[in-house]
Design a protein around this motif. Sequence first.
Motif, short mmCIF file in Angstrom:
data_model
loop_
_atom_site.label_atom_id
_atom_site.label_comp_id
_atom_site.label_asym_id
_atom_site.label_seq_id
_atom_site.Cartn_x
_atom_site.Cartn_y
_atom_site.Cartn_z
N ALA A 75 0.85 -1.23 0.08
CA ALA A 75 0.17 0.08 0.05
C ALA A 75 0.93 1.18 -0.15
N HIS A 90 -0.10 -11.97 -9.78
CA HIS A 90 -0.94 -11.81 -8.59
C HIS A 90 -2.07 -11.45 -8.85
N ILE A 103 -9.72 -4.24 -6.78
CA ILE A 103 -9.28 -4.42 -5.48
C ILE A 103 -8.42 -3.20 -4.76
N PHE B 166 -25.12 -8.11 -1.08
CA PHE B 166 -24.55 -6.91 -1.50
C PHE B 166 -23.16 -6.63 -0.88
N TYR B 169 -20.71 -8.77 -2.84
CA TYR B 169 -20.62 -8.40 -4.35
C TYR B 169 -20.47 -7.01 -4.77
N ARG B 170 -20.74 -6.13 -3.77
CA ARG B 170 -20.99 -4.91 -4.54
C ARG B 170 -20.05 -3.85 -3.70
N THR B 171 -19.52 -4.33 -2.36
CA THR B 171 -18.73 -3.12 -1.82
C THR B 171 -17.29 -3.51 -1.75
N PRO B 172 -16.40 -2.58 -1.77
CA PRO B 172 -14.98 -2.84 -1.77
C PRO B 172 -14.68 -3.79 -0.58
N LEU B 175 -15.29 -7.12 -1.97
CA LEU B 175 -14.22 -7.45 -3.01
C LEU B 175 -12.85 -7.86 -2.45
N SER B 176 -12.49 -7.25 -1.35
CA SER B 176 -11.29 -7.72 -0.60
C SER B 176 -11.32 -8.93 0.13
N ARG B 178 -13.33 -11.55 -0.92
CA ARG B 178 -13.14 -12.66 -1.96
C ARG B 178 -11.73 -12.53 -2.32
N MET B 179 -11.00 -11.73 -2.66
CA MET B 179 -9.83 -11.54 -3.08
C MET B 179 -8.80 -12.16 -2.26
N GLU B 182 -9.14 -15.97 -2.53
CA GLU B 182 -8.98 -16.64 -3.81
C GLU B 182 -7.22 -16.34 -3.97
N ALA B 186 -2.22 -11.49 -4.26
CA ALA B 186 -2.91 -10.32 -5.11
C ALA B 186 -3.30 -9.38 -4.48
N ALA B 187 -4.14 -9.65 -3.30
CA ALA B 187 -4.81 -8.48 -2.37
C ALA B 187 -3.78 -7.82 -1.83
N ALA B 190 -2.01 -5.33 -4.04
CA ALA B 190 -2.98 -4.34 -4.15
C ALA B 190 -2.89 -3.37 -3.35
N GLY B 191 -2.40 -3.68 -2.11
CA GLY B 191 -2.44 -2.59 -0.77
C GLY B 191 -3.43 -2.97 0.18
N VAL B 192 -4.13 -4.31 -0.09
CA VAL B 192 -5.05 -4.63 0.89
C VAL B 192 -4.52 -5.40 1.97
#
Lengths: 506, 314
Positions: A75, A90, A103, B166, B169-172, B175-176, B178-179, B182, B186-187, B190-192
């Motif tokens: 981040a 990734h 994401i 909701f 599937y629809r909020t950030p 998504l985090s 789910r990521m 998975e 990757a998360a 992406a800075g998560v």
Amino acid sequence: MSAPLIEMRGITKSFGAVKANEAVDLSVAPGEILGLLGENGAGKTTLMNVLFGAYAPDAGEIMVEGKPVSIHNSADALAAGIGMVHQHFHLAPRLTVLENLLIGIPGRSGRIDRAGGLARLTEISRQYGLSLDPNLPVSALSVGEQQRLEIIKALFRGAKLLILDEPTAVLAPSEVDGLFAALRSMAAQGLGIIFISHKLNEVRALTHRCVVLRHGKVAGLVDHPAQTTSAEMAKLMCGHEIVPPVREASTPGASVLTLDGISTSGHAGTPLRDVSLFVRAGEILGIAGVSGNGQRALADVISGMLPPKTGAMTIAGKIVAQFSPRELQALGLGRIPEDRMTTGLVTNLPLADSMVLPRIGTEAFSRKGLLNPTAIRAFAEEQIKAYDIRCPGPMVRAGALSGGNLQKALLARELAFDPKVLIVSQPTRGLDIGAARFIHEKFLAMRARGCGIIVIGEDLEELLMLSDRIAVMYEGRIAGTLPSADATIARLGLMMTGAGHTEEAA
Amino acid sequence: MSAVFEQIFQVGFLAAIIRIATPLAFATLGEMFSERAGVLNLGIEGIMLLSAMAGFTAASLSGSLWLGVLVAVLVGALMGALHALFTVALGLSQHVCGIGVTLFSSGLAYFLYRLIFGQQSVPPSIDGFKPVPIPLLADIPVLGPAVFNQFTLVYLAIIAVPLAAFVLYRTPWGLSVRMVGENPRAADSAGVSVIATRFQAVILGGALMGLAGAFLTMAQFNAFTFGVVSGRGWVAIALVVFGRWDPWRSAGAALLFAFVDALQLRMQASGLGHIPYEAFLMLPFIFTIVAMAFMSRNAVAPSALLKPFRREER
Ligand SMILES: Nc1ncnc2c1ncn2[C@@H]1O[C@H](COP(=O)(O)OP(=O)(O)OP(=O)(O)O)[C@@H](O)[C@H]1O
Ligand SMILES: [Mg+2]
């Protein structure tokens, strides 16, 4: 030149006893494409992971546009404008392109900002000529497209510096041109780029300047890569000259492997359609072709993982009755798979165990149904010495080795048992030239001892150097076979697109 | 025979399905959030039991049912945090820690219950939640009395399903979640924060399991017994697979299970009395096993399920 975009000073990073980076300095100016070179295990990936915040350095500092920054995680790196495309992607395969892009991006009024994401994607596509369907799941993308997604992902987050770790290792030659065009356009628009590759001709064609690492330290700089020869760069990397091996003329013996009218079905990739070929003792047969034209199925049939629907296969004069890896191995087949991580070695097991895996039940490594750990260890230690596999010892987790060393371990494992036929896919992908040479020499030595070798690859220069004959695959068929004396890159390239003639020369 | 069927398929039957499905739906959604983030929570059975006990105790001591629900949710979240501490922060085996959490929570529930209420011949009970008819909607024939004359917690469960979908599937944040389930790498790149996201998902999951427990002791049975959960937690784990890690499908799976369970209850009560009642009790579980065997074949679990995340490891 203007102030550097990124500057790393005195970076040191150790993993246990291994000093992966030692007092490394490196800087990139806006608009500059910097090459980062070094042997396998020299510490390139580690250095970039430090810059991207994935690893914490033991010492050293990072400056962005002249200001020191502290980067503790990805981040922070993204916030500082640093984006990275990793050696292994990734991405989440089951999520869509857009979801993979969004994401970690804050939403709008609590929701994922799809509209905003789409708009930004279109803008990036237009600016750099990179486009993708946002609604496809990532699993439906080709490797080249996945890489494009990784690049877009970095740009999406406003990266000013883009790190690419061996981006061309996974690309077909035709895709490489597209990547280079995009990278040049990004640099022209002021982005800094760090490009890692073992293919020196690519480095010379693309980069403006190079930093060479050796054993974790900066071994030298190359100011004008285009005017520097590959041999000079190789010497900087390895510390000594690299002499290309010579393939001595020889007379091949009897055929050791024959495929007769093999067709397959029920395979993930392109199936084989009526493939016939042979390899003789003391001969190397190259299989050229754009990946995805049946090479996977061919390798799987020959190694016994995929029984053919029709056709017959003979190894050393014996017809293969039962297609199983064990059966074929008993007939004298050795195999080095394409994906060394998943089908090659078991990354969570000790290296020694992985190295004896295909023969774990044989007398050499077990007694009365129990494993013989002393013999396994001794074998591994012997091979580690013989092949100069750089690792802390035979009991290290196989997954901790660098790519080149993994490949050497696999090679050692197969060659130790003197196969009559050897099938290898992409044998030097991701390997530095020193390691690649070493592997080439081993192949030629095996050939001199009467082994028949099939090399499946995309690197035509390598195939031309190694092979006695080259067969070209196109859409699951053999489009033609040429003696390598008659083959040129241009001619093979033409045949690879299906435009070539189909003369069957031996 | 037709008399038996008549007796079974009444308005009351529909209402029973909804009631049986409610705790299962909460528990299934809770387990689903946890697993979507990559953490299997086998502590579910114990977390439900401990929450059921804690909620019941708080309600019976304070006289406030909603305080009881709050306590149950907090206890569930706390136990979720404990599970996350072991499996996410320390990266220990999710199987072993989950079973540990179940054993610990169950033991604690028994112990505290004995400590507070002592040994009584008739277990203490409370005045639980009462059905709250929703004006107008409750007057719809058949559907009205079955669905819209229920406990508030039932309505909450009905809202929880679309809400969960909701969020996922629809909020950030969804998504985090789910990521990280998975491909945590990757998360991370992406800075998560993988650790934080997993903690949050497991805690939310625990809170939902707590709600399930609260429903059992404060709406369904109005008392705490040691068998009050009786395998509902394990069933929820199966239902998540059956529902393919999707909120809608998971809720559907819970309804289906509830249908079979309600059916067997009616069959027990009806004229088929010559068959031992244990045979009927088995029905929903047999159904779960058979359905699982068929459905789980092409179900794909989150890729990173069971895999701890450590950044500096390759
Ligand atoms: N996570 C890790 N744990 C332990 N050792 C590591 C780890 N990452 C790298 N190393 C070690 O650090 C050294 C440098 O590895 P690194 O991956 O940076 O090399 P590289 O230059 O990228 O090599 P390659 O060209 O093969 O990708 C190697 O000896 C490697 O074994
Ligand atoms: Mg590397």
